[in-house]
Design a protein around this motif. Structure first.
Motif, PDB file in Angstrom:
ATOM      1  N   GLU A 208       1.327  -1.625   0.520  1.00  0.00           N
ATOM      2  CA  GLU A 208       0.130   0.013   0.110  1.00  0.00           C
ATOM      3  C   GLU A 208       0.859   1.520   0.001  1.00  0.00           C
ATOM      4  N   LEU A 209       2.154   1.180   0.270  1.00  0.00           N
ATOM      5  CA  LEU A 209       3.128   2.523   0.695  1.00  0.00           C
ATOM      6  C   LEU A 209       4.332   2.117   1.065  1.00  0.00           C
ATOM      7  N   VAL A 210       4.752   3.206   1.083  1.00  0.00           N
ATOM      8  CA  VAL A 210       6.522   2.746   1.932  1.00  0.00           C
ATOM      9  C   VAL A 210       6.827   3.570   3.301  1.00  0.00           C
ATOM     10  N   GLY A 211       6.539   2.307   4.131  1.00  0.00           N
ATOM     11  CA  GLY A 211       6.671   2.260   4.998  1.00  0.00           C
ATOM     12  C   GLY A 211       8.091   2.953   5.774  1.00  0.00           C
ATOM     13  N   HIS A 212       7.950   2.617   7.004  1.00  0.00           N
ATOM     14  CA  HIS A 212       8.783   3.256   8.475  1.00  0.00           C
ATOM     15  C   HIS A 212       9.565   2.420   8.426  1.00  0.00           C
ATOM     16  N   ALA A 213       8.833   0.967   8.999  1.00  0.00           N
ATOM     17  CA  ALA A 213       8.556  -0.064   9.314  1.00  0.00           C
ATOM     18  C   ALA A 213      10.147   0.130  10.499  1.00  0.00           C
ATOM     19  N   ASP A 214      10.839   0.338  11.290  1.00  0.00           N
ATOM     20  CA  ASP A 214      10.947   0.009  12.944  1.00  0.00           C
ATOM     21  C   ASP A 214      11.299   1.265  13.281  1.00  0.00           C
TER      22      ASP A 214
ATOM     23  N   PRO B 106      11.427   2.647  20.176  1.00  0.00           N
ATOM     24  CA  PRO B 106      11.385   3.871  20.981  1.00  0.00           C
ATOM     25  C   PRO B 106      12.655   4.410  20.653  1.00  0.00           C
ATOM     26  N   ASP B 107      13.637   4.137  20.272  1.00  0.00           N
ATOM     27  CA  ASP B 107      15.209   5.120  19.519  1.00  0.00           C
ATOM     28  C   ASP B 107      14.470   5.554  18.743  1.00  0.00           C
ATOM     29  N   ASN B 108      13.805   5.661  18.077  1.00  0.00           N
ATOM     30  CA  ASN B 108      13.557   6.139  16.840  1.00  0.00           C
ATOM     31  C   ASN B 108      12.724   7.103  16.368  1.00  0.00           C
ATOM     32  N   ILE B 109      11.514   7.566  17.650  1.00  0.00           N
ATOM     33  CA  ILE B 109      10.754   8.279  17.705  1.00  0.00           C
ATOM     34  C   ILE B 109      11.254   9.578  18.943  1.00  0.00           C
ATOM     35  N   VAL B 110      11.293  10.762  18.229  1.00  0.00           N
ATOM     36  CA  VAL B 110      11.542  11.357  18.657  1.00  0.00           C
ATOM     37  C   VAL B 110      10.295  12.992  19.403  1.00  0.00           C
ATOM     38  N   PHE B 111      10.483  12.380  20.613  1.00  0.00           N
ATOM     39  CA  PHE B 111       9.066  13.490  21.640  1.00  0.00           C
ATOM     40  C   PHE B 111       9.728  15.187  22.025  1.00  0.00           C
ATOM     41  N   ARG B 112       8.475  15.642  22.071  1.00  0.00           N
ATOM     42  CA  ARG B 112       8.388  16.616  22.143  1.00  0.00           C
ATOM     43  C   ARG B 112       7.068  17.156  22.921  1.00  0.00           C
ATOM     44  N   ASP B 113       7.207  17.847  23.975  1.00  0.00           N
ATOM     45  CA  ASP B 113       5.907  18.229  25.301  1.00  0.00           C
ATOM     46  C   ASP B 113       5.129  17.337  25.236  1.00  0.00           C
ATOM     47  N   GLY B 114       6.020  15.855  25.724  1.00  0.00           N
ATOM     48  CA  GLY B 114       5.457  14.966  25.594  1.00  0.00           C
ATOM     49  C   GLY B 114       4.185  13.818  24.410  1.00  0.00           C
ATOM     50  N   LYS B 115       4.406  14.430  23.322  1.00  0.00           N
ATOM     51  CA  LYS B 115       4.282  13.370  22.496  1.00  0.00           C
ATOM     52  C   LYS B 115       5.459  12.958  21.236  1.00  0.00           C
ATOM     53  N   ALA B 116       4.809  12.094  20.774  1.00  0.00           N
ATOM     54  CA  ALA B 116       5.891  12.139  19.588  1.00  0.00           C
ATOM     55  C   ALA B 116       5.841  12.426  18.569  1.00  0.00           C
ATOM     56  N   ALA B 117       6.717  13.248  18.181  1.00  0.00           N
ATOM     57  CA  ALA B 117       6.704  14.618  17.255  1.00  0.00           C
ATOM     58  C   ALA B 117       7.128  13.708  16.020  1.00  0.00           C
ATOM     59  N   ALA B 118       8.018  13.319  15.671  1.00  0.00           N
ATOM     60  CA  ALA B 118       9.261  12.800  14.702  1.00  0.00           C
ATOM     61  C   ALA B 118       9.652  11.620  14.497  1.00  0.00           C
TER      62      ALA B 118
ATOM     63  N   ILE C  57      13.463   9.585  12.868  1.00  0.00           N
ATOM     64  CA  ILE C  57      14.430   9.254  12.654  1.00  0.00           C
ATOM     65  C   ILE C  57      15.063   7.791  12.202  1.00  0.00           C
ATOM     66  N   ASP C  58      15.582   7.417  11.368  1.00  0.00           N
ATOM     67  CA  ASP C  58      16.070   6.445  11.080  1.00  0.00           C
ATOM     68  C   ASP C  58      15.320   5.756  10.139  1.00  0.00           C
ATOM     69  N   PHE C  59      15.522   5.529   8.868  1.00  0.00           N
ATOM     70  CA  PHE C  59      14.434   5.020   7.890  1.00  0.00           C
ATOM     71  C   PHE C  59      15.240   4.360   7.170  1.00  0.00           C
ATOM     72  N   ASP C  60      16.512   3.952   7.939  1.00  0.00           N
ATOM     73  CA  ASP C  60      17.406   3.190   6.970  1.00  0.00           C
ATOM     74  C   ASP C  60      16.087   1.924   6.488  1.00  0.00           C
ATOM     75  N   LEU C  61      15.509   0.907   7.344  1.00  0.00           N
ATOM     76  CA  LEU C  61      14.993   0.015   7.069  1.00  0.00           C
ATOM     77  C   LEU C  61      13.015  -0.042   6.086  1.00  0.00           C
ATOM     78  N   ALA C  62      13.519   1.354   5.677  1.00  0.00           N
ATOM     79  CA  ALA C  62      12.120   1.444   4.935  1.00  0.00           C
ATOM     80  C   ALA C  62      11.972   0.742   3.554  1.00  0.00           C
ATOM     81  N   LYS C  63      10.591   0.341   3.429  1.00  0.00           N
ATOM     82  CA  LYS C  63      10.179  -0.456   2.426  1.00  0.00           C
ATOM     83  C   LYS C  63       8.624  -0.491   2.012  1.00  0.00           C
ATOM     84  N   PRO C  64       8.502  -0.581   0.440  1.00  0.00           N
ATOM     85  CA  PRO C  64       7.223  -0.808   0.832  1.00  0.00           C
ATOM     86  C   PRO C  64       6.511  -2.207   1.415  1.00  0.00           C
ATOM     87  N   THR C  65       5.109  -1.918   1.806  1.00  0.00           N
ATOM     88  CA  THR C  65       4.324  -2.498   2.708  1.00  0.00           C
ATOM     89  C   THR C  65       2.749  -2.300   2.976  1.00  0.00           C
TER      90      THR C  65
END
Length: 282
Positions: A140-146, A149-161, A163-171
């Protein structure tokens, strides 16, 4: 000089090592940029990040080019990640819901992204000859696939971004949500979970994440099936990557990730029905 050559600023900055994750080595921060080694997945990642920038998606770093050392240059994404040891907030349900919303927003931004001609997704390893079959659902799309907790950046207590798209793939969307659940519910034998997540209500956390994402009924019905098939395949793919890529992948295999995957599969056999019921409950 080509369009992907990064032009350094006149101000000098030290290289500050960034730690986190299991397999990516040599990542450093230089001023407001991050430098990472080029790998087999880099052409896809660079195209994907340029697409996300063009759509205005705020939850990903920007690809700035290649520096004189041959490293990719990305914008530094400020915030906090759940490094090791995990912070107390790793079990917070509001943060969990925000992960589901971030994945949903990423999918909306990437829905019309097309893998460029000549770009091969993946880590460049061969398919194990004994690999079990994949879930029988179309990409359906190209996903992040990873979504660790190390790859999600939080700001003000919420998931905001992300990172690390190395495993991105169609999924598929259900694959992506199941991947997020694997790390954040978490979907694993409690012996392998972080101590802060060993006593949580896993089916409830799966439902929270699915609701925050807005997962369709059809995808809820197939999520346990899909994740079980992916778990069976993970043992074979991790073994193959460890053999061919070495480095952090080999270290993870030597440290017992294959046994952890087998425990996850057995745990799913015991608890899959409860997760399925929670996802489909009115």
């Amino acid at each position: 000089m080509n369009s992907f050559t990064y032009v350094e600023s006149s101000e000098s900055h030290p290289e500050i090592p960034l730690v986190g994750g299991d397999v990516t080595e040599g990542v450093v921060r230089v001023g407001d940029t991050v430098r990472r080694s080029i790998g087999p997945s880099s052409p896809l990642v660079h195209a994907l990040l340029r697409h996300l920038e063009a759509t205005g998606f705020p939850g990903a770093p920007r690809f700035l080019g290649i520096d004189t050392a041959g490293r990719e240059v990305l914008t530094f994404v400020p915030g906090e990640v759940a490094g090791r040891p995990r912070p107390p907030w790793i079990a917070d349900e509001e943060r969990l819901a925000s992960v589901g919303r971030l994945v949903r927003d990423y999918h909306a931004a990437v829905a019309d992204f097309v893998v460029p001609d000549g770009v091969q997704p993946g880590l460049g390893v061969s398919m194990p000859p004994d690999m079990p079959p994949a879930p029988p659902y179309p990409v359906e799309l190209v996903g992040h696939a990873d979504y660790t907790p190390d790859n999600i950046v939080f700001r003000d207590g919420k998931a905001a971004a992300l990172i690390d798209f190395d495993l991105a793939k169609p999924t598929t969307r259900v694959d992506e949500v199941a991947n997020a659940m694997m790390w954040w519910a978490p979907l694993c034998d409690p012996v392998d979970a972080d101590p802060l997540l060993r006593e949580v209500d896993v089916p409830r956390r799966c439902r929270i994440l699915a609701d925050a994402y807005g997962l369709a009924d059809a995808d809820r019905s197939r999520l346990v099936e899909v994740f079980t098939l992916r778990t069976r395949r993970a043992w074979f793919s991790m073994r193959q990557i460890a053999e061919e890529r070495g480095g952090g992948w080999a270290r993870m295999w030597d440290e017992g990730v294959g046994d952890e995957i087998k425990r996850r599969e057995a745990w799913l056999d015991r608890h899959g029905a409860a997760i399925d019921a929670a996802l489909k409950a009115p």
